[in-house]
Design a protein around this motif. Structure first.
Motif, short mmCIF file in Angstrom:
data_model
loop_
_atom_site.label_atom_id
_atom_site.label_comp_id
_atom_site.label_asym_id
_atom_site.label_seq_id
_atom_site.Cartn_x
_atom_site.Cartn_y
_atom_site.Cartn_z
N ALA A 1 0.84 -1.21 0.00
CA ALA A 1 0.00 0.00 0.00
C ALA A 1 0.87 1.26 0.00
O ALA A 1 0.56 2.23 -0.70
N MET A 2 1.97 1.25 0.73
CA MET A 2 2.86 2.41 0.74
C MET A 2 3.51 2.60 -0.63
O MET A 2 3.63 3.73 -1.11
N ASP B 1 0.74 4.21 -2.93
CA ASP B 1 0.24 5.55 -2.66
C ASP B 1 1.33 6.59 -2.46
O ASP B 1 1.10 7.79 -2.66
N SER C 1 4.86 8.17 7.68
CA SER C 1 3.90 7.56 6.77
C SER C 1 2.77 6.91 7.57
O SER C 1 2.96 6.45 8.70
N CYS D 1 -1.25 4.68 6.92
CA CYS D 1 -2.26 4.10 6.02
C CYS D 1 -3.59 4.00 6.75
O CYS D 1 -3.63 3.77 7.96
N SER E 1 -7.58 2.29 6.71
CA SER E 1 -8.44 1.23 6.20
C SER E 1 -9.89 1.56 6.54
O SER E 1 -10.20 1.83 7.70
N VAL F 1 -8.05 0.70 1.49
CA VAL F 1 -6.79 1.17 2.08
C VAL F 1 -6.19 2.29 1.24
O VAL F 1 -6.04 2.15 0.02
N HIS F 2 -5.83 3.38 1.90
CA HIS F 2 -5.11 4.50 1.27
C HIS F 2 -4.06 5.00 2.23
O HIS F 2 -4.25 4.97 3.45
N CYS F 3 -2.94 5.48 1.68
CA CYS F 3 -1.79 5.88 2.50
C CYS F 3 -1.37 7.31 2.22
O CYS F 3 -1.68 7.87 1.16
N VAL G 1 -4.44 12.00 3.58
CA VAL G 1 -5.05 10.77 3.07
C VAL G 1 -6.53 11.01 2.80
O VAL G 1 -7.20 11.71 3.56
#
Length: 504
Positions: free
Chosen positions: A58-59, A62, A302, A304, A306, A312-314, A339
């Motif tokens: 995910a990292m 994004d 950083s 993230c 959910s 999921v967005h980071c 985010v």
């Protein structure tokens, strides 16, 4: 008293017992060994072996990072967390904030005294000299908070921006912002008005891990345990105490046992016996994320999110302790991020590496055009509900012995002999005259110790301590008004601990 390798021992006439001065070497003291943050190499090795591949994926997506760069970023975040905890205490009075730099490659520490620059460099951070320390900036924001329930239209939020050394009022109406600042009677020279078109809303049908239903839909924050069994924390705007809850599968789950909104935005739900807490966060198309601990990460780290609407967005952590004016009322103590989120994500999980950070509150924008989203910090939620324990992959310490009635409870983890933490949550606190009680419970087989330190005007001085050979300590101290901090240290062993605190 057993020899502490990194504590210097000195006599102090002002104290009724032997005093310890952290990382100092008085003329009549044995040499001390400076405590230091972990090295980048150590942190890199730790994250490589502990961070879920799904968090990494995910990292990479994004934050537009390669796999190696993502591991490097997580290592920098981990080192910055150590530096923040040390700098905030050891540079007290001159300290003005810690953050991860814009490129995510190092740590910046702001100070007001140029003569302390070498101290910052010795910690492995880059010093920047500013005009105002944290005490000044926090005082201005606190004065703005005092009139936070009568916010004029057009004023959306206010916060300390440590990266600019300013207090920022975000508003779409500059005249309204000026009136707001004037009504608070604060030093306007420290305050910037920043134009903002956003109107934050508590996204009632919003974020988290798995969905849950209570007449609408919100998202689970993090699973917890309590004396009655399982449950989870979430956003307070999702439901009031007593509201019935169904799970993601529409099966009865339990009910809200506590809720606070506005003012705060947190709640917890107790589940029935058909549900069991796990240490996982929904990865939405990836394997689940694993929650390892609840350590709070610094600005610039950083993170993230959910949630049951957008998955999921980071992005990165922005200003902390932000006050946000929602149409329903003002919420204090929130953390800003870049985010995105959408309705249905409310209450959902925020995780940095494996560290649980908070639950989704509200924001503006969406996951098509982007936006700003706020989360309410998990550390504050757990302090508000001392009977809850975050479900993690670690053993976790038992409840602090003798501290069942503690006003606040905190958790942490030590990596080995001579490691230490500052509590509460890496910070000091101001207290009136009266009794301080601290209780520590570490893993079995360890020897953890507990120290209470007070600022004497030029340094932190230990005024009370617990140094038995067990993993549990209890310290009571009757002191004068002032600034205090607790130090949890490992004489031997490692692992998670819990700490209970009661202040005058």
């Amino acid at each position: 008293m057993r020899n502490r390798k990194y504590l210097a021992v000195a006599s102090a006439a002002a104290l009724s017992s032997t005093a310890l001065i952290w990382a100092a070497t008085p003329a009549n003291a044995e040499p001390s060994v400076d405590v230091e943050p972990r090295s980048f190499q150590q942190a890199r090795a730790e994250v490589t072996s502990t961070v879920d591949a799904e968090v990494l994926t995910a990292m990479m997506r994004d934050l537009d990072l390669s796999e190696g760069a993502a591991y490097d970023r997580l290592a920098v975040d981990r080192v910055a967390t150590d530096i923040e905890a040390i700098a905030a205490i050891e540079l007290f009075g001159d300290y003005a904030g810690t953050w991860v730099n814009e490129k995510g490659t190092g740590t910046v520490v702001a100070i007001t005294d140029p003569d302390r620059a070498d101290d910052v460099t010795d910690l492995g951070a880059t010093p920047t000299i500013v005009d105002h320390n944290s005490l000044e900036l926090d005082s201005v924001k606190a004065d703005l908070d005092k009139i936070g329930d009568s916010v004029p239209d057009g004023v959306h939020s206010w916060f300390v921006d440590i990266t600019t050394n300013r207090v920022v009022v975000a508003a779409s109406d500059e005249d309204a912002a000026a009136d707001f600042i004037a009504d608070a009677e604060v030093d306007a020279s420290i305050v910037d008005v920043r134009h903002s078109t956003e109107q934050p809303e508590p996204l009632y049908n919003i974020r988290g891990g798995d969905a849950y239903y209570m007449g609408g839909r919100c998202s689970v924050g993090f699973a917890v345990t309590h004396s009655g069994g399982s449950g989870f924390v979430t956003a307070g705007h999702c439901g009031t105490t007593g509201t019935a809850v169904s799970g993601y599968n529409q099966v009865a789950l339990g009910q809200f046992r506590g809720s606070s909104f506005p003012g705060n935005d947190y709640a917890w739900v107790s589940s029935n016996s058909n549900w069991t807490s796990t240490n996982k966060v929904n990865g939405y198309g990836q394997a689940d994320f694993t929650v390892t601990d609840g350590s709070e990460k610094p600005t610039g780290a950083s993170v993230c999110r959910s949630g049951s609407t957008t998955g999921v967005h980071c992005g990165t952590i922005g200003a902390k302790d932000q006050t946000v004016s929602y149409p329903q009322g003002t919420v204090y103590g929130m953390t800003r991020t870049n985010v995105c989120a959408e309705p249905g994500d409310s209450g959902g999980s925020w995780i940095s590496g494996g560290s649980a950070q908070g639950v989704t509150s509200g924001g503006s924008g969406n996951c098509t055009s982007g936006g700003t989203t706020y989360f309410f910090p998990l550390t504050d939620i757990m302090a508000a509900y001392p009977g809850l324990t975050l479900k993690t992959s670690g053993e976790g310490g038992p409840n602090p012995g003798g501290c069942e009635s503690a006003e606040e409870n905190f958790a942490g983890s030590l990596t080995g002999t001579n490691d230490y933490d500052y509590q509460p949550n890496g910070n000091y606190y101001d207290a009136a005259a009266g009794t301080h009680v601290g209780c520590l419970a570490g893993p079995s087989g360890t020897d953890y110790d507990l120290y209470l330190q007070k600022w004497n005007g030029s340094s932190w001085q230990t005024v009370a301590q617990g140094e038995t050979s067990s993993s549990n300590e209890s310290v009571t101290y009757n002191g004068t008004a002032g600034s205090y901090v607790w130090v949890v240290s490992s004489y031997s062993g490692s692992g998670s601990y819990s700490f209970g605190l009661t202040t005058p």
